[in-house]
Design a protein around this motif. Structure first.
Motif, PDB file in Angstrom:
ATOM      1  N   ASP A  24       0.830  -1.193   0.000  1.00  0.00           N
ATOM      2  CA  ASP A  24       0.000   0.000   0.000  1.00  0.00           C
ATOM      3  C   ASP A  24       0.871   1.252   0.000  1.00  0.00           C
ATOM      4  O   ASP A  24       2.080   1.172  -0.187  1.00  0.00           O
ATOM      5  N   VAL A  25       0.231   2.387   0.219  1.00  0.00           N
ATOM      6  CA  VAL A  25       0.931   3.667   0.168  1.00  0.00           C
ATOM      7  C   VAL A  25       2.106   3.723   1.155  1.00  0.00           C
ATOM      8  O   VAL A  25       3.122   4.349   0.872  1.00  0.00           O
ATOM      9  N   ALA A  28       4.842   0.966  -0.481  1.00  0.00           N
ATOM     10  CA  ALA A  28       5.285   1.107  -1.870  1.00  0.00           C
ATOM     11  C   ALA A  28       6.704   1.669  -2.006  1.00  0.00           C
ATOM     12  O   ALA A  28       7.499   1.131  -2.789  1.00  0.00           O
ATOM     13  N   ASP A  57      -2.708  -1.416  -3.408  1.00  0.00           N
ATOM     14  CA  ASP A  57      -3.435  -0.199  -3.759  1.00  0.00           C
ATOM     15  C   ASP A  57      -2.728   0.505  -4.915  1.00  0.00           C
ATOM     16  O   ASP A  57      -1.784  -0.034  -5.500  1.00  0.00           O
ATOM     17  N   SER A  58      -3.180   1.707  -5.258  1.00  0.00           N
ATOM     18  CA  SER A  58      -2.624   2.412  -6.419  1.00  0.00           C
ATOM     19  C   SER A  58      -1.144   2.731  -6.237  1.00  0.00           C
ATOM     20  O   SER A  58      -0.371   2.677  -7.204  1.00  0.00           O
ATOM     21  N   ALA A  59      -0.724   3.034  -5.023  1.00  0.00           N
ATOM     22  CA  ALA A  59       0.699   3.302  -4.784  1.00  0.00           C
ATOM     23  C   ALA A  59       1.516   2.030  -4.969  1.00  0.00           C
ATOM     24  O   ALA A  59       2.624   2.067  -5.520  1.00  0.00           O
ATOM     25  N   LEU A  61       0.683  -0.475  -6.965  1.00  0.00           N
ATOM     26  CA  LEU A  61       0.746  -0.672  -8.414  1.00  0.00           C
ATOM     27  C   LEU A  61       1.813   0.221  -9.025  1.00  0.00           C
ATOM     28  O   LEU A  61       2.571  -0.209  -9.903  1.00  0.00           O
ATOM     29  N   GLY A  62       1.883   1.451  -8.563  1.00  0.00           N
ATOM     30  CA  GLY A  62       2.895   2.380  -9.077  1.00  0.00           C
ATOM     31  C   GLY A  62       4.304   1.873  -8.849  1.00  0.00           C
ATOM     32  O   GLY A  62       5.161   1.965  -9.735  1.00  0.00           O
ATOM     33  N   VAL A  90      -7.548  -6.501  -8.866  1.00  0.00           N
ATOM     34  CA  VAL A  90      -7.032  -5.135  -9.004  1.00  0.00           C
ATOM     35  C   VAL A  90      -6.275  -4.993 -10.328  1.00  0.00           C
ATOM     36  O   VAL A  90      -6.441  -4.000 -11.048  1.00  0.00           O
ATOM     37  N   THR A  94      -7.608  -2.476 -13.417  1.00  0.00           N
ATOM     38  CA  THR A  94      -6.717  -1.403 -13.864  1.00  0.00           C
ATOM     39  C   THR A  94      -6.030  -1.722 -15.193  1.00  0.00           C
ATOM     40  O   THR A  94      -5.264  -0.917 -15.708  1.00  0.00           O
ATOM     41  N   MET A  96      -3.693  -3.675 -15.661  1.00  0.00           N
ATOM     42  CA  MET A  96      -2.264  -3.943 -15.465  1.00  0.00           C
ATOM     43  C   MET A  96      -1.934  -5.399 -15.783  1.00  0.00           C
ATOM     44  O   MET A  96      -0.769  -5.746 -15.934  1.00  0.00           O
TER      45      MET A  96
END
Length: 124
Positions: A24-25, A28, A57-59, A61-62, A90, A94, A96
């Protein structure tokens, strides 16, 4: 919230990164720096075992995208293995799953990372 644990194992010239915890954030940056450090050391064929990662989460994934892009720029790859269904969802939502090579198990991901066996080396 527990901190993400990241452990390395090398097998056949490939780096297996085993993660335990939420990606997560908060976690990451740890993963991103860990993978970038391994790439700087010349480890360009990477398999990430996600079997014990319940949430991305998005972070997160980043961080995985940065790892993928950097490995690809160095002629390598990042393959993901054993992601739980919730994490795979997820990746699907997205899109991905179109960027990453996803495998059901680490052995399949390693086999793909190592490439086909050299028939000359295998010849007695």
């Amino acid at each position: 919230m527990a901190e993400l644990e990241v452990r390395n194992q090398t097998l056949g010239g490939c780096l297996i990164v085993r993660m335990v915890g939420e990606l997560d954030v908060a976690a990451a940056p740890l993963l991103r720096e860990h993978i970038l450090g391994q790439l700087a050391l010349g480890q360009t064929r990477i398999v990430i075992d996600m079997s014990r990662v319940p949430i991305v989460d998005s972070a997160g994934l980043g961080a995985l995208i940065v790892a993928h892009d950097e490995a690809t720029a160095r002629g390598g790859s990042v393959r993901l293995a054993c992601a739980p269904r919730s994490v795979l969802r997820v990746f699907e939502i997205t899109r991905m799953d179109r960027l990453f090579e996803l495998y059901d198990d680490v052995c399949d991901a390693l086999e793909a990372a190592m490439g086909p066996a050299d028939p000359v080396a295998a010849d007695p």
